[in-house]
Design a protein around this motif. Structure first.
Motif, short mmCIF file in Angstrom:
data_model
loop_
_atom_site.label_atom_id
_atom_site.label_comp_id
_atom_site.label_asym_id
_atom_site.label_seq_id
_atom_site.Cartn_x
_atom_site.Cartn_y
_atom_site.Cartn_z
N THR A 398 0.83 -1.20 0.00
CA THR A 398 0.00 0.00 0.00
C THR A 398 0.87 1.26 0.00
OG1 THR A 398 -0.10 0.23 2.40
CG2 THR A 398 -1.69 -1.27 1.37
N SER A 399 0.22 2.41 -0.06
CA SER A 399 0.94 3.68 -0.07
C SER A 399 1.65 3.96 1.25
CB SER A 399 -0.04 4.82 -0.36
OG SER A 399 -1.05 4.89 0.64
N THR A 400 1.31 3.24 2.32
CA THR A 400 1.98 3.42 3.61
C THR A 400 3.08 2.40 3.83
OG1 THR A 400 0.38 2.00 4.76
CG2 THR A 400 -0.13 4.36 4.60
N GLY A 401 3.24 1.47 2.89
CA GLY A 401 4.26 0.44 3.03
C GLY A 401 3.77 -0.86 3.59
N VAL A 403 1.43 -4.44 3.62
CA VAL A 403 1.06 -5.46 2.64
C VAL A 403 -0.31 -5.14 2.08
CG1 VAL A 403 0.46 -7.90 2.38
CG2 VAL A 403 2.49 -7.24 3.69
N GLN A 404 -0.48 -5.28 0.77
CA GLN A 404 -1.76 -5.04 0.10
C GLN A 404 -2.60 -6.31 0.23
OE1 GLN A 404 -4.22 -3.05 -0.87
NE2 GLN A 404 -3.12 -2.04 -2.52
N GLY A 405 -3.44 -6.36 1.27
CA GLY A 405 -4.18 -7.58 1.58
C GLY A 405 -5.18 -7.97 0.52
N ALA A 406 -5.70 -6.99 -0.23
CA ALA A 406 -6.70 -7.30 -1.25
C ALA A 406 -6.11 -8.01 -2.45
CB ALA A 406 -7.41 -6.02 -1.69
N PHE A 407 -4.79 -7.94 -2.63
CA PHE A 407 -4.13 -8.57 -3.78
C PHE A 407 -3.57 -9.92 -3.35
CE2 PHE A 407 -0.54 -9.24 -6.70
CZ PHE A 407 -1.18 -9.08 -7.91
N GLY A 458 -5.80 -10.15 -7.75
CA GLY A 458 -4.61 -10.98 -7.93
C GLY A 458 -4.81 -12.23 -8.75
N THR A 459 -5.94 -12.37 -9.44
CA THR A 459 -6.16 -13.51 -10.32
C THR A 459 -5.88 -13.10 -11.76
OG1 THR A 459 -8.51 -12.98 -10.57
CG2 THR A 459 -7.91 -14.48 -8.79
N LEU A 460 -5.47 -14.05 -12.59
CA LEU A 460 -5.26 -13.76 -14.00
C LEU A 460 -6.57 -13.32 -14.63
CD1 LEU A 460 -2.83 -16.61 -15.10
CD2 LEU A 460 -2.35 -14.16 -15.13
N ASP A 461 -6.52 -12.27 -15.45
CA ASP A 461 -7.71 -11.65 -16.05
C ASP A 461 -8.04 -12.37 -17.36
OD1 ASP A 461 -9.67 -10.08 -17.10
OD2 ASP A 461 -8.49 -8.24 -17.17
N PRO A 462 -9.12 -13.16 -17.40
CA PRO A 462 -9.42 -13.92 -18.62
C PRO A 462 -9.84 -13.07 -19.80
CG PRO A 462 -11.20 -14.13 -17.03
CD PRO A 462 -10.09 -13.40 -16.33
N THR A 463 -10.13 -11.77 -19.57
CA THR A 463 -10.48 -10.91 -20.70
C THR A 463 -9.24 -10.49 -21.49
OG1 THR A 463 -10.36 -8.84 -19.43
CG2 THR A 463 -12.46 -10.02 -19.42
#
Length: 619
Positions: A398-401, A403-407, A458-463
């Protein structure tokens, strides 16, 4: 000092107050005096919260139709104690803001059979860094042997991938830097169209390889007004100092990012240099313009390879740092790191508590590329593993350093391509926050580039290409080394090096997207004409001195006569300035957006990345 923000701004001016304090008569010959310094800041505001969905969403459109947004996008801005100006630019930095997402198909009309190469002749040449110009042309910093007397090189391609023969000598610009060894690793574009090249050079002054930068005019000729004869050398040590990236601040100051050699420990140290627009060292930054940063422990190798300005104009750098583990040959294993730097050149401890975040995934981690998102989060890609097994990874913080939990649940994504040589790559964000990741590997004996797109979770984008991934090779090439990736005119641009016939050549590959052209004032009737168009109109303003023409009847509905205009791709052009406020006041502008589609416009979701910035004092 002028600074730009897309949220709150500060611009410093110094108020010096001096006083003398005398408690008792001092002994003869004894005296003391103090100077108290206070910094007065310019507090500015920018509020775009009124730009709701109806103000920025065209909705469903038919090919051949045109529409105008139904409500205002109102921007409020100003400063409590200074003048301020509001600017707008296309956030993709290139010629079209309204574009669909790349489908994952390589643009085979680009260059020759989808691959563009720059002039190399019989001499091998490689590209380390690149920048896309607002007009769609691509600049690449190139180097050859890194030998004695080697000039700094840059090459430029046209928007279609052909060589821009009007740049330098038949598409290749060169600047003699000195009699010692040299190489070009960095390239940046100023707002006025001038070009900065950085790397290292030994000018035979006894300081070893210095950090070096030169400036070119837009046609590739040397800008002799910069530094001394168009060149600047910075000796941060007496051994090896290198520039890997260049960042240009909105006020024209130039930031050099790289490393110096630490003579005490014999290792590299992260080094950031700030120059004034003339090339002189900026005394307000670091120590006389040079900041040596302590990332990790003093004995650990660390150096920066990328730099960015976030949405609040804060400098973010990224690179590699030793993790303190010895590998048995006298060197430490390495991790990736990200750091944020204060305006004075020190580590910003508001970022992760220390000013930097060290990312340790496995025994041996090597970052290959970094990217900064519109929310100031950071993505990074690299190699990870042990001496026996190496994989690739991509991760986000994240912008604060944090871990980006959503990814991917906060964990890095580890993957593998081919059997070996997974040692080049990069990463970028698209305008929806998805990651586009560039890597490579050797598959059945052939070096192969790999591009993949991940969703925000964080999943591969099938589009993208049906499964989220596409791979490419170059016909006749024995080597394919992709190094940089960027969003480009709605699509994706990849640059690096390919080896054909025993000669290394800078290369570019493009994944195209469908676009709608920018509004052109020569368009006869953009509601019913043959060409597509996307633009903006200033419907009204309050409390400002507008630069854009305000619609006389305050409707922005007449597509022929109302003052529609293209949204510029760069702050370099005067049309980026919408309006200004006087000192100590706020004002607002109300915009409408319009689009016209050609009858053959392909279906899809088209998006326009537009960024507003407030500058104080006003430009």
């Amino acid at each position: 000092m002028r600074m730009t923000r897309s949220t709150t701004l500060v611009a410093a001016a110094c108020l010096v107050v001096a006083f003398a304090y005398l408690a008792t008569r001092p002994a003869a010959g004894a005296s003391s005096s103090l100077t108290i310094n206070a910094t007065i800041v310019s507090s500015t505001t920018l509020d775009a919260s009124a730009c709701t969905t109806s103000a920025i969403d065209f909705g469903a459109l038919q090919p051949g139709s045109s529409t105008i947004t139904s409500n205002d996008c109102t921007i409020t801005f100003g400063s409590s104690n200074d003048t301020a100006s509001l600017h707008v630019q296309q956030s993709d930095g290139t010629g079209r803001a309204l574009a669909s997402a790349p489908s994952g198909a390589r643009d085979m009309t680009y260059g020759t059979a989808g691959v563009a190469t720059s002039p190399a002749g019989a001499v091998s040449s490689s590209s380390y860094n690149m920048v896309a110009q607002p007009d769609g042309k691509v600049l690449m910093a190139t180097y050859r042997t890194q030998g004695a007397g080697e000039p700094f090189y840059a090459t430029r391609l046209n928007a279609d991938g052909s060589v821009d023969t009007g740049f330098g000598a038949a598409g290749l610009a060169s600047v003699a830097m000195g009699s010692g060894t040299s190489a070009t690793f960095a390239v940046a574009l100023q707002a006025d169209g001038k070009i900065l090249l950085g790397g290292y050079s030994n000018p035979a002054t006894g300081t070893g390889n210095d950090m070096a930068v030169t400036r070119l005019l837009s046609d590739g000729s040397l800008d002799t007004t910069f530094g001394t004869g168009g060149r600047v050398y910075v000796a941060a040590s007496t051994v090896t100092d290198i520039v890997y990236d260049i960042v240009v601040r909105p006020d024209g100051r130039i930031i050099l990012i790289g490393h110096r050699h630490n003579l005490t420990y014999g290792n590299f140290e992260t080094t950031v240099v700030q120059l004034q627009s003339t090339g002189a060292l900026d005394p307000t930054f670091g120590s006389g313009g040079i900041s040596i940063l302590q990332v990790g422990t003093p004995s650990d190798d660390d150096y920066a390879i990328r730099g960015f300005l976030d949405s609040r104009d804060r400098l973010v750098i990224a690179g590699t740092v030793g993790d303190g583990q010895w590998n048995g040959t006298g060197n430490t294993y390495h991790d990736a790191y990200v750091a944020r730097i204060t305006p004075s050149g020190s580590l910003d401890t508001a970022f992760n508590g220390t000013g930097f975040r060290q990312i340790d995934i496995a025994t041996q981690d090597k970052p290959l590329g970094f990217a900064l998102g519109s929310d100031d989060s950071i993505a990074y890609v690299g190699t990870t593993g042990t001496a026996a097994v190496t994989d690739l990874f991509v991760a986000r913080i994240t912008s604060t350093g944090a871990v980006q939990g959503a990814f991917n649940g906060g964990a890095p994504i580890v993957f593998d391509i081919g059997s070996s040589n997974q040692s080049y790559g990069g990463v970028t964000f698209d305008d929806t926050g998805r990651l586009v990741v560039l890597t490579m590997g050797t598959i059945t004996g052939v070096e192969t580039g790999d591009i993949r797109r991940y969703t925000t979770s964080g999943t591969l984008d099938p589009t993208f290409s049906g499964d989220g991934e596409d791979q490419f090779t170059v016909a006749g090439a024995t080597e394919v080394r992709p190094r940089r990736i960027a969003m480009y005119d709605g699509g994706v641009l990849i640059t690096g090096m390919t080896r054909i016939g025993g000669v290394n050549q800078p290369m570019a590959v493009r994944y195209a997207a469908d676009t709608v052209a920018d509004y052109a004032t020569t368009t006869a009737d953009w509601a019913g004409g043959a060409s597509g168009s996307f633009g903006a109109c200033l419907r009204a303003q309050a409390g400002t001195t507008p630069t854009w023409t305000v619609d006389g009847n305050a409707t922005c509905t007449a597509v022929d006569t109302d003052p529609w205009r293209a949204i510029p791709g760069s702050l370099a052009v005067p049309t980026s300035r919408i309006a200004a406020t006087s000192s100590g006041s706020t004002g607002s502008v109300s915009l409408r957006f319009g689009a016209r589609l050609v009858g053959s416009q392909p279906p899809g979701t088209y998006r326009a990345g537009v960024r507003f910035l407030v500058v104080a004092p006003a430009l």
